[in-house]
Design a protein around this motif. Structure first.
Motif, PDB file in Angstrom:
ATOM      1  N   GLU A  25       0.828  -1.204   0.000  1.00  0.00           N
ATOM      2  CA  GLU A  25       0.000   0.000   0.000  1.00  0.00           C
ATOM      3  C   GLU A  25       0.866   1.258   0.000  1.00  0.00           C
ATOM      4  O   GLU A  25       0.545   2.231  -0.676  1.00  0.00           O
ATOM      5  CB  GLU A  25      -0.930   0.008   1.214  1.00  0.00           C
ATOM      6  CG  GLU A  25      -2.059  -0.987   1.111  1.00  0.00           C
ATOM      7  CD  GLU A  25      -2.849  -1.125   2.395  1.00  0.00           C
ATOM      8  OE1 GLU A  25      -4.026  -1.513   2.302  1.00  0.00           O
ATOM      9  OE2 GLU A  25      -2.291  -0.851   3.491  1.00  0.00           O
ATOM     10  N   ASP A  54      -9.081   1.370  -0.413  1.00  0.00           N
ATOM     11  CA  ASP A  54      -7.658   1.585  -0.138  1.00  0.00           C
ATOM     12  C   ASP A  54      -7.237   2.964  -0.630  1.00  0.00           C
ATOM     13  O   ASP A  54      -6.613   3.724   0.103  1.00  0.00           O
ATOM     14  CB  ASP A  54      -6.795   0.508  -0.808  1.00  0.00           C
ATOM     15  CG  ASP A  54      -6.912  -0.845  -0.136  1.00  0.00           C
ATOM     16  OD1 ASP A  54      -7.371  -0.916   1.020  1.00  0.00           O
ATOM     17  OD2 ASP A  54      -6.533  -1.850  -0.778  1.00  0.00           O
ATOM     18  N   GLU A  65      -7.517  -0.694  -5.391  1.00  0.00           N
ATOM     19  CA  GLU A  65      -7.394  -1.622  -4.271  1.00  0.00           C
ATOM     20  C   GLU A  65      -6.093  -2.404  -4.377  1.00  0.00           C
ATOM     21  O   GLU A  65      -5.695  -2.823  -5.470  1.00  0.00           O
ATOM     22  CB  GLU A  65      -8.565  -2.606  -4.274  1.00  0.00           C
ATOM     23  CG  GLU A  65      -9.900  -1.988  -3.942  1.00  0.00           C
ATOM     24  CD  GLU A  65      -9.981  -1.532  -2.506  1.00  0.00           C
ATOM     25  OE1 GLU A  65      -9.525  -2.264  -1.600  1.00  0.00           O
ATOM     26  OE2 GLU A  65     -10.486  -0.423  -2.279  1.00  0.00           O
ATOM     27  N   ASP A  67      -4.615  -5.806  -2.820  1.00  0.00           N
ATOM     28  CA  ASP A  67      -5.128  -6.977  -2.125  1.00  0.00           C
ATOM     29  C   ASP A  67      -4.022  -7.879  -1.601  1.00  0.00           C
ATOM     30  O   ASP A  67      -3.112  -8.262  -2.337  1.00  0.00           O
ATOM     31  CB  ASP A  67      -6.018  -7.794  -3.058  1.00  0.00           C
ATOM     32  CG  ASP A  67      -7.247  -7.033  -3.502  1.00  0.00           C
ATOM     33  OD1 ASP A  67      -7.625  -6.060  -2.822  1.00  0.00           O
ATOM     34  OD2 ASP A  67      -7.838  -7.428  -4.518  1.00  0.00           O
ATOM     35  N   HIS A  71      -7.726 -11.755   0.554  1.00  0.00           N
ATOM     36  CA  HIS A  71      -8.654 -11.637  -0.576  1.00  0.00           C
ATOM     37  C   HIS A  71      -8.693 -12.914  -1.414  1.00  0.00           C
ATOM     38  O   HIS A  71      -9.535 -13.025  -2.302  1.00  0.00           O
ATOM     39  CB  HIS A  71      -8.263 -10.449  -1.458  1.00  0.00           C
ATOM     40  CG  HIS A  71      -8.407  -9.140  -0.756  1.00  0.00           C
ATOM     41  ND1 HIS A  71      -9.533  -8.368  -0.842  1.00  0.00           N
ATOM     42  CD2 HIS A  71      -7.551  -8.485   0.074  1.00  0.00           C
ATOM     43  CE1 HIS A  71      -9.374  -7.283  -0.101  1.00  0.00           C
ATOM     44  NE2 HIS A  71      -8.186  -7.329   0.465  1.00  0.00           N
ATOM     45  N   ARG A  77     -13.172 -13.373  -1.494  1.00  0.00           N
ATOM     46  CA  ARG A  77     -13.657 -13.167  -2.871  1.00  0.00           C
ATOM     47  C   ARG A  77     -15.118 -12.721  -2.881  1.00  0.00           C
ATOM     48  O   ARG A  77     -15.501 -11.822  -3.636  1.00  0.00           O
ATOM     49  CB  ARG A  77     -13.490 -14.444  -3.681  1.00  0.00           C
ATOM     50  CG  ARG A  77     -12.053 -14.709  -4.076  1.00  0.00           C
ATOM     51  CD  ARG A  77     -11.960 -15.902  -5.031  1.00  0.00           C
ATOM     52  NE  ARG A  77     -10.591 -16.365  -5.095  1.00  0.00           N
ATOM     53  CZ  ARG A  77     -10.114 -17.435  -4.470  1.00  0.00           C
ATOM     54  NH1 ARG A  77     -10.926 -18.195  -3.744  1.00  0.00           N
ATOM     55  NH2 ARG A  77      -8.854 -17.776  -4.564  1.00  0.00           N
ATOM     56  N   ASP A  80     -15.300  -9.138  -1.772  1.00  0.00           N
ATOM     57  CA  ASP A  80     -14.835  -8.241  -2.841  1.00  0.00           C
ATOM     58  C   ASP A  80     -15.885  -8.081  -3.936  1.00  0.00           C
ATOM     59  O   ASP A  80     -16.074  -6.982  -4.462  1.00  0.00           O
ATOM     60  CB  ASP A  80     -13.526  -8.744  -3.452  1.00  0.00           C
ATOM     61  CG  ASP A  80     -12.334  -8.566  -2.516  1.00  0.00           C
ATOM     62  OD1 ASP A  80     -12.455  -7.818  -1.516  1.00  0.00           O
ATOM     63  OD2 ASP A  80     -11.280  -9.169  -2.785  1.00  0.00           O
ATOM     64  N   ASP A  84     -17.311  -4.521  -4.730  1.00  0.00           N
ATOM     65  CA  ASP A  84     -17.133  -3.971  -6.079  1.00  0.00           C
ATOM     66  C   ASP A  84     -18.478  -3.644  -6.720  1.00  0.00           C
ATOM     67  O   ASP A  84     -18.621  -2.625  -7.401  1.00  0.00           O
ATOM     68  CB  ASP A  84     -16.343  -4.927  -6.970  1.00  0.00           C
ATOM     69  CG  ASP A  84     -14.874  -5.017  -6.585  1.00  0.00           C
ATOM     70  OD1 ASP A  84     -14.435  -4.284  -5.665  1.00  0.00           O
ATOM     71  OD2 ASP A  84     -14.158  -5.832  -7.197  1.00  0.00           O
ATOM     72  N   VAL A  94     -13.378   0.404 -10.435  1.00  0.00           N
ATOM     73  CA  VAL A  94     -12.571  -0.263  -9.411  1.00  0.00           C
ATOM     74  C   VAL A  94     -11.438  -1.018 -10.094  1.00  0.00           C
ATOM     75  O   VAL A  94     -11.675  -1.831 -10.987  1.00  0.00           O
ATOM     76  CB  VAL A  94     -13.428  -1.249  -8.577  1.00  0.00           C
ATOM     77  CG1 VAL A  94     -12.575  -1.939  -7.528  1.00  0.00           C
ATOM     78  CG2 VAL A  94     -14.610  -0.530  -7.943  1.00  0.00           C
ATOM     79  N   ARG A  96      -8.148  -3.483  -9.191  1.00  0.00           N
ATOM     80  CA  ARG A  96      -7.569  -4.314  -8.131  1.00  0.00           C
ATOM     81  C   ARG A  96      -6.204  -4.836  -8.558  1.00  0.00           C
ATOM     82  O   ARG A  96      -6.035  -5.299  -9.684  1.00  0.00           O
ATOM     83  CB  ARG A  96      -8.456  -5.519  -7.838  1.00  0.00           C
ATOM     84  CG  ARG A  96      -9.699  -5.173  -7.130  1.00  0.00           C
ATOM     85  CD  ARG A  96     -10.439  -6.431  -6.648  1.00  0.00           C
ATOM     86  NE  ARG A  96     -11.490  -6.002  -5.774  1.00  0.00           N
ATOM     87  CZ  ARG A  96     -11.321  -5.691  -4.500  1.00  0.00           C
ATOM     88  NH1 ARG A  96     -10.146  -5.815  -3.949  1.00  0.00           N
ATOM     89  NH2 ARG A  96     -12.335  -5.264  -3.772  1.00  0.00           N
ATOM     90  N   ASP A  98      -2.880  -7.226  -6.775  1.00  0.00           N
ATOM     91  CA  ASP A  98      -2.435  -7.911  -5.569  1.00  0.00           C
ATOM     92  C   ASP A  98      -1.065  -7.362  -5.155  1.00  0.00           C
ATOM     93  O   ASP A  98      -0.399  -6.665  -5.913  1.00  0.00           O
ATOM     94  CB  ASP A  98      -2.456  -9.438  -5.717  1.00  0.00           C
ATOM     95  CG  ASP A  98      -1.495  -9.986  -6.752  1.00  0.00           C
ATOM     96  OD1 ASP A  98      -0.395  -9.434  -6.893  1.00  0.00           O
ATOM     97  OD2 ASP A  98      -1.840 -10.993  -7.389  1.00  0.00           O
TER      98      ASP A  98
END
Length: 126
Positions: A25, A54, A65, A67, A71, A77, A80, A84, A94, A96, A98
């Motif tokens: 992050e 986030d 986001e 993750d 997640h 899941r 999310d 979403d 959105v 995403r 990882d």
């Protein structure tokens, strides 16, 4: 009467999350701040309805986001998907990523975000 539809517990949780950024992050925040001179105003750990995004640029209706492992569970899941769907229903795009994508492939992540934010930037992004 509250000034918004955000529950006080959600606001408190968002404040805590802002102080406790993960490594991924933190790396994402550094990336998103590169867009700031061009008008992008991303916020960290921003409450939107019952959820905490986030990163969110509210004026452009963009959520990013990052993750972690939680997640990847069935429960994660499903959460999310609901989250979403709610955010998209509010008009948000959105994105995403990882943790590994952010930390190991920042160029891919940056260019993906750039494609989505460029139409909203005030000056041409160079």
């Amino acid at each position: 009467m509250p000034h918004s539809n955000i529950a006080p517990q959600t606001r408190t949780r968002a404040k805590t999350l802002r102080r406790e950024l993960t490594k991924a992050e933190s790396a994402m925040w550094d990336m998103l701040r590169d867009f700031r001179p061009y008008g992008a105003r991303f916020r960290r750990e921003t409450p939107i309805g019952p959820y905490i995004a986030d990163f969110a640029w509210l004026a452009a209706r963009i959520v990013v986001e990052v993750d972690g492992d939680s997640h990847e569970t069935d429960h994660g899941r499903r959460h999310d998907l609901r989250r979403d769907a709610f955010l998209r229903g509010q008009g948000f795009t959105v994105m995403r990523f990882d943790n590994d994508q952010v930390l190991d492939g920042p160029d891919y992540v940056f260019t993906t975000i750039e494609k989505h934010v460029t139409p909203f930037l005030k000056k041409e992004f160079v």
